[in-house]
Design a protein around this motif. Structure first.
Motif, PDB file in Angstrom:
ATOM      1  N   UNK A  88      45.173  -3.923   1.420  1.00 36.46           N
ATOM      2  CA  UNK A  88      46.119  -3.702   0.325  1.00 36.46           C
ATOM      3  C   UNK A  88      47.327  -2.896   0.783  1.00 36.46           C
ATOM      4  N   UNK A  89      47.070  -1.832   1.540  1.00 36.63           N
ATOM      5  CA  UNK A  89      48.175  -0.985   2.004  1.00 36.63           C
ATOM      6  C   UNK A  89      49.121  -1.759   2.907  1.00 36.63           C
ATOM      7  N   UNK A  90      48.565  -2.544   3.832  1.00 42.51           N
ATOM      8  CA  UNK A  90      49.405  -3.300   4.760  1.00 42.51           C
ATOM      9  C   UNK A  90      50.266  -4.305   4.009  1.00 42.51           C
ATOM     10  N   UNK A  91      49.664  -5.047   3.098  1.00 41.13           N
ATOM     11  CA  UNK A  91      50.432  -6.045   2.359  1.00 41.13           C
ATOM     12  C   UNK A  91      51.529  -5.393   1.522  1.00 41.13           C
ATOM     13  N   UNK A  92      51.194  -4.339   0.805  1.00 46.74           N
ATOM     14  CA  UNK A  92      52.182  -3.727  -0.079  1.00 46.74           C
ATOM     15  C   UNK A  92      53.279  -3.039   0.727  1.00 46.74           C
ATOM     16  N   UNK A  93      52.906  -2.304   1.778  1.00 53.08           N
ATOM     17  CA  UNK A  93      53.901  -1.592   2.570  1.00 53.08           C
ATOM     18  C   UNK A  93      54.884  -2.563   3.228  1.00 53.08           C
ATOM     19  N   UNK A  94      54.360  -3.620   3.856  1.00 59.50           N
ATOM     20  CA  UNK A  94      55.228  -4.521   4.602  1.00 59.50           C
ATOM     21  C   UNK A  94      56.122  -5.357   3.705  1.00 59.50           C
ATOM     22  N   UNK A  95      55.682  -5.599   2.483  1.00 58.63           N
ATOM     23  CA  UNK A  95      56.486  -6.422   1.579  1.00 58.63           C
ATOM     24  C   UNK A  95      57.421  -5.569   0.720  1.00 58.63           C
ATOM     25  N   UNK A 106      59.903  -3.737   1.632  1.00 55.85           N
ATOM     26  CA  UNK A 106      61.266  -3.548   2.136  1.00 55.85           C
ATOM     27  C   UNK A 106      61.912  -4.896   2.395  1.00 55.85           C
ATOM     28  N   UNK A 107      63.243  -4.910   2.371  1.00 55.16           N
ATOM     29  CA  UNK A 107      63.984  -6.122   2.693  1.00 55.16           C
ATOM     30  C   UNK A 107      63.753  -6.476   4.160  1.00 55.16           C
ATOM     31  N   UNK A 108      63.740  -7.775   4.425  1.00 50.48           N
ATOM     32  CA  UNK A 108      63.440  -8.232   5.776  1.00 50.48           C
ATOM     33  C   UNK A 108      64.429  -7.694   6.802  1.00 50.48           C
ATOM     34  N   UNK A 109      65.690  -7.508   6.410  1.00 51.06           N
ATOM     35  CA  UNK A 109      66.725  -7.129   7.377  1.00 51.06           C
ATOM     36  C   UNK A 109      66.953  -5.625   7.460  1.00 51.06           C
ATOM     37  N   UNK A 110      66.014  -4.820   6.953  1.00 58.09           N
ATOM     38  CA  UNK A 110      66.147  -3.368   7.029  1.00 58.09           C
ATOM     39  C   UNK A 110      65.061  -2.786   7.928  1.00 58.09           C
ATOM     40  N   UNK A 111      65.406  -1.668   8.578  1.00 61.83           N
ATOM     41  CA  UNK A 111      64.418  -0.975   9.409  1.00 61.83           C
ATOM     42  C   UNK A 111      63.300  -0.433   8.526  1.00 61.83           C
ATOM     43  N   UNK A 112      62.086  -0.382   9.074  1.00 62.24           N
ATOM     44  CA  UNK A 112      60.951   0.083   8.273  1.00 62.24           C
ATOM     45  C   UNK A 112      60.008   0.903   9.145  1.00 62.24           C
ATOM     46  N   UNK A 113      59.536   2.003   8.564  1.00 61.81           N
ATOM     47  CA  UNK A 113      58.549   2.844   9.233  1.00 61.81           C
ATOM     48  C   UNK A 113      57.233   2.728   8.479  1.00 61.81           C
ATOM     49  N   UNK A 114      56.206   2.266   9.158  1.00 63.41           N
ATOM     50  CA  UNK A 114      54.872   2.180   8.564  1.00 63.41           C
ATOM     51  C   UNK A 114      54.132   3.462   8.933  1.00 63.41           C
ATOM     52  N   UNK A 115      53.958   4.333   7.946  1.00 63.01           N
ATOM     53  CA  UNK A 115      53.316   5.626   8.152  1.00 63.01           C
ATOM     54  C   UNK A 115      51.826   5.490   7.844  1.00 63.01           C
ATOM     55  N   UNK A 116      51.005   5.512   8.878  1.00 56.68           N
ATOM     56  CA  UNK A 116      49.563   5.348   8.707  1.00 56.68           C
ATOM     57  C   UNK A 116      48.994   6.440   7.811  1.00 56.68           C
ATOM     58  N   UNK A 117      49.413   7.668   8.024  1.00 58.93           N
ATOM     59  CA  UNK A 117      48.879   8.793   7.237  1.00 58.93           C
ATOM     60  C   UNK A 117      49.233   8.645   5.761  1.00 58.93           C
ATOM     61  N   UNK A 118      50.447   8.208   5.469  1.00 65.66           N
ATOM     62  CA  UNK A 118      50.853   8.006   4.077  1.00 65.66           C
ATOM     63  C   UNK A 118      50.017   6.910   3.429  1.00 65.66           C
ATOM     64  N   UNK A 119      49.740   5.848   4.171  1.00 64.01           N
ATOM     65  CA  UNK A 119      48.978   4.719   3.622  1.00 64.01           C
ATOM     66  C   UNK A 119      47.544   5.094   3.284  1.00 64.01           C
ATOM     67  N   UNK A 120      47.060   6.192   3.850  1.00 62.40           N
ATOM     68  CA  UNK A 120      45.687   6.634   3.593  1.00 62.40           C
ATOM     69  C   UNK A 120      45.594   7.642   2.460  1.00 62.40           C
ATOM     70  N   UNK A 121      46.723   8.150   2.000  1.00 61.70           N
ATOM     71  CA  UNK A 121      46.707   9.171   0.959  1.00 61.70           C
ATOM     72  C   UNK A 121      46.348   8.570  -0.397  1.00 61.70           C
ATOM     73  N   UNK A 122      45.570   9.299  -1.161  1.00 64.68           N
ATOM     74  CA  UNK A 122      45.200   8.871  -2.515  1.00 64.68           C
ATOM     75  C   UNK A 122      45.948   9.733  -3.518  1.00 64.68           C
ATOM     76  N   UNK A 123      47.273   9.639  -3.476  1.00 65.03           N
ATOM     77  CA  UNK A 123      48.115  10.396  -4.401  1.00 65.03           C
ATOM     78  C   UNK A 123      49.400   9.614  -4.666  1.00 65.03           C
TER      79      UNK A 123
END
Length: 277
Positions: A117-124, A126-143
């Protein structure tokens, strides 16, 4: 020099392209053209290629080759979505990726480190032509800082209230919903169909993720401002109807992204302030 050229500039390319090299071998864009001709002939009127932004040069040459084939293929065929690279952060440090060293992060790695769920939501998100940072720690937070948790928790929160209500919502009088936060939420719900149509037409799935975050924010704002299970049963029933509608739209939107809509979730406790010495 014995090479076979395509006058691709006649079809909008910035320069002519070699199709067959002097040694008789084909350049790599020729199989691309053949593949798309085959795809079109099999009835695929809409084709969307998702590629890295470093492949931007293939767009014009493939389309030029398709036009030169003279098969009636539309000039804008196929569509392209060019994605920027994703930077992965873990423990506050960038996960180093090196083609030369053969070190890289796969989609499976991201799923194993976080969740589907986190991977799908995080990657989708942002716009395709913009830089993106996938923060593993943020994706694990329950807040609330975790965007996928924030949206999913809105759905779970609604399920909890409706379970406490335990009654039907037939005959709800929605004219009783006059609080500013209720009006704001209803406006967000009303925007869903147009947003969805626009996102599909513009190949912009990130709009769905952005909308779901806005809808979740409206729900959480309403939850903080008003009591739902009030003594006035007519008002309570109207609020349950609005909750049910919001739950349905959240569920529909998450399903479009392939993300679950859980009925229950546990939230991390907010850190308590330390007493002064």
């Amino acid at each position: 020099d014995g090479a076979l050229w395509l006058r691709s500039t006649a079809y909008g390319d910035d320069k002519d392209r070699v199709m067959r090299k002097s040694d008789g071998s084909w350049t790599y864009f020729v199989p691309d053209v053949a593949y798309h001709i085959h795809k079109f002939e099999r009835g695929f009127a809409k084709v969307i290629n998702v590629q890295g932004s470093d492949h931007h040069g293939t767009v014009a040459r493939v389309r030029a080759g398709l036009q030169a084939a003279g098969l009636g293929i539309p000039a804008g065929f196929p569509d392209y979505l060019l994605h920027k690279m994703v930077t992965v952060m873990r423990g506050g440090q960038e996960v180093k990726i090196s083609k030369r060293a053969g070190s890289y992060v796969t989609l499976r790695d991201l799923i194993d480190w976080t969740s589907r769920d986190a991977v799908r939501f995080f990657l989708i998100s942002r716009k395709a032509d913009t830089e993106f940072v996938f923060d593993i720690d943020l994706a694990l937070q329950a807040n609330d800082e975790n965007p996928v948790f924030y949206v999913q928790y809105a759905h779970a929160r609604i399920c909890s209230v409706l379970a406490q209500w335990g009654k039907g919502i037939d005959g709800a009088d929605l004219s009783l919903l006059n609080a500013p936060t209720e009006q704001a939420l209803m406006l967000e719900l009303a925007a869903f169909p147009d947003m969805l149509a626009r996102a599909a037409a513009e190949l912009a799935p990130h709009d769905v993720a952005f909308y779901l975050r806005q809808l979740a924010a409206a729900l959480h704002g309403w939850y903080a401002a008003e009591r739902f299970l009030v003594d006035d049963e007519a008002l309570a029933r109207a609020r349950m109807a609005l909750l049910a509608a919001t739950r349905q739209v959240l569920r529909n939107g998450l399903a479009l992204l392939g993300v679950q809509a859980p009925d229950t979730m546990a939230r991390e406790a907010a850190p308590q302030p330390q007493p002064s010495a």
